[in-house]
Design a protein around this motif. Structure first.
Motif, PDB file in Angstrom:
ATOM      1  N   ILE A 138       0.852  -1.189   0.000  1.00 56.32           N
ATOM      2  CA  ILE A 138       0.000   0.000   0.000  1.00 56.32           C
ATOM      3  C   ILE A 138       0.886   1.237   0.000  1.00 56.32           C
ATOM      4  O   ILE A 138       1.765   1.380   0.849  1.00 56.32           O
ATOM      5  CB  ILE A 138      -0.933   0.012   1.232  1.00 56.32           C
ATOM      6  CG1 ILE A 138      -1.799  -1.240   1.251  1.00 56.32           C
ATOM      7  CG2 ILE A 138      -1.795   1.269   1.240  1.00 56.32           C
ATOM      8  CD1 ILE A 138      -2.562  -1.434   2.550  1.00 56.32           C
ATOM      9  N   ILE A 139       0.644   2.130  -0.970  1.00 57.43           N
ATOM     10  CA  ILE A 139       1.477   3.327  -1.133  1.00 57.43           C
ATOM     11  C   ILE A 139       0.600   4.562  -0.980  1.00 57.43           C
ATOM     12  O   ILE A 139      -0.307   4.799  -1.778  1.00 57.43           O
ATOM     13  CB  ILE A 139       2.165   3.337  -2.507  1.00 57.43           C
ATOM     14  CG1 ILE A 139       2.989   2.060  -2.706  1.00 57.43           C
ATOM     15  CG2 ILE A 139       3.044   4.579  -2.656  1.00 57.43           C
ATOM     16  CD1 ILE A 139       3.340   1.792  -4.163  1.00 57.43           C
ATOM     17  N   ASP A 140       0.886   5.346   0.049  1.00 57.38           N
ATOM     18  CA  ASP A 140       0.191   6.606   0.302  1.00 57.38           C
ATOM     19  C   ASP A 140       1.200   7.709  -0.014  1.00 57.38           C
ATOM     20  O   ASP A 140       2.148   7.923   0.738  1.00 57.38           O
ATOM     21  CB  ASP A 140      -0.246   6.661   1.768  1.00 57.38           C
ATOM     22  CG  ASP A 140      -0.934   7.955   2.150  1.00 57.38           C
ATOM     23  OD1 ASP A 140      -1.109   8.822   1.271  1.00 57.38           O
ATOM     24  OD2 ASP A 140      -1.285   8.117   3.336  1.00 57.38           O
ATOM     25  N   ALA A 141       1.013   8.393  -1.148  1.00 57.13           N
ATOM     26  CA  ALA A 141       2.035   9.323  -1.637  1.00 57.13           C
ATOM     27  C   ALA A 141       1.495  10.754  -1.715  1.00 57.13           C
ATOM     28  O   ALA A 141       0.320  10.966  -2.027  1.00 57.13           O
ATOM     29  CB  ALA A 141       2.535   8.880  -3.006  1.00 57.13           C
ATOM     30  N   LYS A 142       2.384  11.721  -1.460  1.00 58.35           N
ATOM     31  CA  LYS A 142       1.980  13.124  -1.443  1.00 58.35           C
ATOM     32  C   LYS A 142       3.024  13.955  -2.170  1.00 58.35           C
ATOM     33  O   LYS A 142       4.227  13.767  -1.980  1.00 58.35           O
ATOM     34  CB  LYS A 142       1.821  13.607  -0.001  1.00 58.35           C
ATOM     35  CG  LYS A 142       0.747  12.845   0.768  1.00 58.35           C
ATOM     36  CD  LYS A 142       0.719  13.223   2.236  1.00 58.35           C
ATOM     37  CE  LYS A 142      -0.437  12.519   2.946  1.00 58.35           C
ATOM     38  NZ  LYS A 142      -0.243  11.050   2.979  1.00 58.35           N
ATOM     39  N   SER A 143       2.559  14.899  -3.000  1.00 56.75           N
ATOM     40  CA  SER A 143       3.458  15.689  -3.836  1.00 56.75           C
ATOM     41  C   SER A 143       3.136  17.169  -3.756  1.00 56.75           C
ATOM     42  O   SER A 143       1.974  17.559  -3.555  1.00 56.75           O
ATOM     43  CB  SER A 143       3.348  15.245  -5.302  1.00 56.75           C
ATOM     44  OG  SER A 143       4.113  16.077  -6.151  1.00 56.75           O
ATOM     45  N   GLY A 186       8.414  18.917  -3.344  1.00 55.66           N
ATOM     46  CA  GLY A 186       8.630  17.909  -2.319  1.00 55.66           C
ATOM     47  C   GLY A 186       7.695  16.742  -2.534  1.00 55.66           C
ATOM     48  O   GLY A 186       6.609  16.887  -3.099  1.00 55.66           O
ATOM     49  N   MET A 187       8.120  15.558  -2.095  1.00 54.31           N
ATOM     50  CA  MET A 187       7.312  14.355  -2.260  1.00 54.31           C
ATOM     51  C   MET A 187       7.629  13.374  -1.143  1.00 54.31           C
ATOM     52  O   MET A 187       8.801  13.164  -0.806  1.00 54.31           O
ATOM     53  CB  MET A 187       7.595  13.701  -3.610  1.00 54.31           C
ATOM     54  CG  MET A 187       6.906  12.369  -3.825  1.00 54.31           C
ATOM     55  SD  MET A 187       7.015  11.850  -5.544  1.00 54.31           S
ATOM     56  CE  MET A 187       5.842  12.998  -6.290  1.00 54.31           C
ATOM     57  N   GLN A 188       6.587  12.799  -0.564  1.00 51.33           N
ATOM     58  CA  GLN A 188       6.756  11.737   0.421  1.00 51.33           C
ATOM     59  C   GLN A 188       5.881  10.566   0.054  1.00 51.33           C
ATOM     60  O   GLN A 188       4.685  10.719  -0.187  1.00 51.33           O
ATOM     61  CB  GLN A 188       6.394  12.210   1.825  1.00 51.33           C
ATOM     62  CG  GLN A 188       6.440  11.086   2.867  1.00 51.33           C
ATOM     63  CD  GLN A 188       6.216  11.572   4.280  1.00 51.33           C
ATOM     64  OE1 GLN A 188       6.830  12.547   4.705  1.00 51.33           O
ATOM     65  NE2 GLN A 188       5.339  10.906   5.016  1.00 51.33           N
ATOM     66  N   VAL A 222      11.434  10.112   0.898  1.00 50.85           N
ATOM     67  CA  VAL A 222      11.193  11.500   0.477  1.00 50.85           C
ATOM     68  C   VAL A 222      12.204  11.916  -0.589  1.00 50.85           C
ATOM     69  O   VAL A 222      13.376  11.531  -0.549  1.00 50.85           O
ATOM     70  CB  VAL A 222      11.254  12.495   1.661  1.00 50.85           C
ATOM     71  CG1 VAL A 222      10.169  12.182   2.681  1.00 50.85           C
ATOM     72  CG2 VAL A 222      12.622  12.509   2.320  1.00 50.85           C
ATOM     73  N   ILE A 223      11.718  12.680  -1.564  1.00 45.92           N
ATOM     74  CA  ILE A 223      12.559  13.279  -2.590  1.00 45.92           C
ATOM     75  C   ILE A 223      12.016  14.663  -2.914  1.00 45.92           C
ATOM     76  O   ILE A 223      10.907  15.024  -2.505  1.00 45.92           O
ATOM     77  CB  ILE A 223      12.591  12.443  -3.892  1.00 45.92           C
ATOM     78  CG1 ILE A 223      11.179  12.319  -4.495  1.00 45.92           C
ATOM     79  CG2 ILE A 223      13.212  11.081  -3.659  1.00 45.92           C
ATOM     80  CD1 ILE A 223      11.145  11.651  -5.872  1.00 45.92           C
TER      81      ILE A 223
END
Length: 369
Positions: free
Chosen positions: A197-202, A264-266, A334-335
């Motif tokens: 499960i991938i919960d990603a934010k950008s 930013g991205m996590q 994070v990147i």
């Protein structure tokens, strides 16, 4: 600093294919330089000692000085005016960054001289199966023969293929943040191929520079929202890389969110442990895999990566935590979506392709506060 990082940071310039002397500058074109990823390429190249920007394109901005489009770079760059792609003199170009929108690059890249090496930042050559591309991007792939020679380019995972490639498909930002931590763990058999499960934010810059109502300040500020729920175009790219690592079909649950920040991205990733592995084992595998990599930092137990740790940089910070649920782990990656997630990784790839030390032009540290 590790031995590999020291070597990568060395100032010497190696001999590169297509160049006649080790100290000769490579002539670079940036296609689509008026967008965020194109601007970011030019910003980073302003301090690159080997790459010399000789052509910039922007179809709607042709004729303008680059500093008219991006005034903040007026003192940092000495680059030509923007022109249309049709007006580029390819005899004066050794390599190109293609920063054009998806579905616009295939015929353009197919028409370029074979001597020009290309890093494509669109999604047009990331999916190896052209039928999968048509399904997710809504149109027939118009350069299937060129697709066959494209190399997928997460540099740390595909360095040797990148080194000899003529065309590198620069990965998407979400897939980069997900594959860097998951690929080594799947290869080691330490996590299950099921129930990922991938919960990603950008940050908002990930949506591009085009004027869109949903990206207006009043639409995006003071809130977050998910998008592409269950159908985001980066999903097949993620699954392609994870399936190759696992040697079996991998399907993921992936939901991206838009955050009220510029960049930013996590990616917070929930996985099931496998093969008797512990959370400490996962961390140990990742630290061992990336110990010699200058841009990937696996934090010690308890360290929490923040997007501000990588803002404006080409770095990836990773941490692993035990889940409250037995047999599960939580991985945080994070990147900066515009740098390691796009333009910085593109430059990292071209450094490898042209025999330049890999960290050249990319050692900027994070902006903080």
């Amino acid at each position: 600093m590790s031995a590999r990082a020291q070597a990568a940071a060395a100032p010497a310039v190696a001999e590169a294919p297509g160049r006649t002397h080790a100290t000769e500058k490579a002539r670079i074109a940036v296609l689509g330089a008026s967008g965020y990823t194109g601007e970011e390429v030019v910003r980073l190249l302003a301090l690159h000692p080997v790459f010399d920007v000789t052509a910039l394109t922007g179809e709607t901005q042709a004729g303008k000085a680059f500093s008219d489009v991006f005034p903040h770079l007026v003192t940092a760059t000495n680059v030509p005016r923007l022109v249309k792609i049709a007006d580029v003199d390819w005899s004066g170009v050794d390599a190109a960054f293609c920063c054009l929108p998806h579905a616009t690059t295939q015929e353009i890249l197919a028409s370029l001289p074979r001597k020009v090496r290309v890093v494509d930042l669109s999604a047009d050559f990331r999916l190896r199966n052209v039928d999968t591309y048509a399904e997710w991007y809504g149109g027939t792939h118009r350069a299937p023969e060129l697709q066959k020679e494209a190399v997928y380019g997460i540099t740390e995972l595909h360095r040797e293929e990148v080194r000899s490639a003529r065309l590198v498909a620069n990965p998407g930002c979400y897939p980069t943040s997900v594959q860097l931590p998951l690929v080594p763990l799947l290869q080691a058999g330490m996590i299950s191929t099921e129930d990922i499960i991938i919960d990603a934010k950008s940050g908002v810059s990930g949506a591009g520079r085009s004027a869109k109502q949903n990206l207006l300040y009043t639409e995006i500020a003071e809130g977050i929202n998910c998008y592409g729920v269950g159908s985001h175009r980066h999903m097949p790219e993620i699954e392609q890389g994870l399936s190759e690592a696992a040697g079996a079909d991998v399907r993921v649950s992936f939901t991206p969110h838009l955050m009220p920040m510029s960049r930013g991205m996590q990616s917070t990733i929930y996985v099931r442990l496998d093969g008797g592995a512990s959370v400490d084992d996962l961390r140990s595998v990742l630290q061992g895999r990336y110990a010699e990599e200058p841009f990937v930092h696996v934090m010690n137990a308890g360290g929490v990566p923040h997007t501000r740790y990588v803002r404006g940089t080409n770095y990836n910070f990773i941490s692993v935590f035990p889940d409250r649920l037995p047999g599960r782990a939580i991985i945080i990656s994070v990147i900066d979506n515009l740098v390691k997630g796009a333009s910085g990784q593109a430059i990292q790839n071209l450094n490898v392709m042209l025999g330049v030390p890999e960290t050249t032009g990319l050692l900027q540290q994070a902006l903080f506060p």
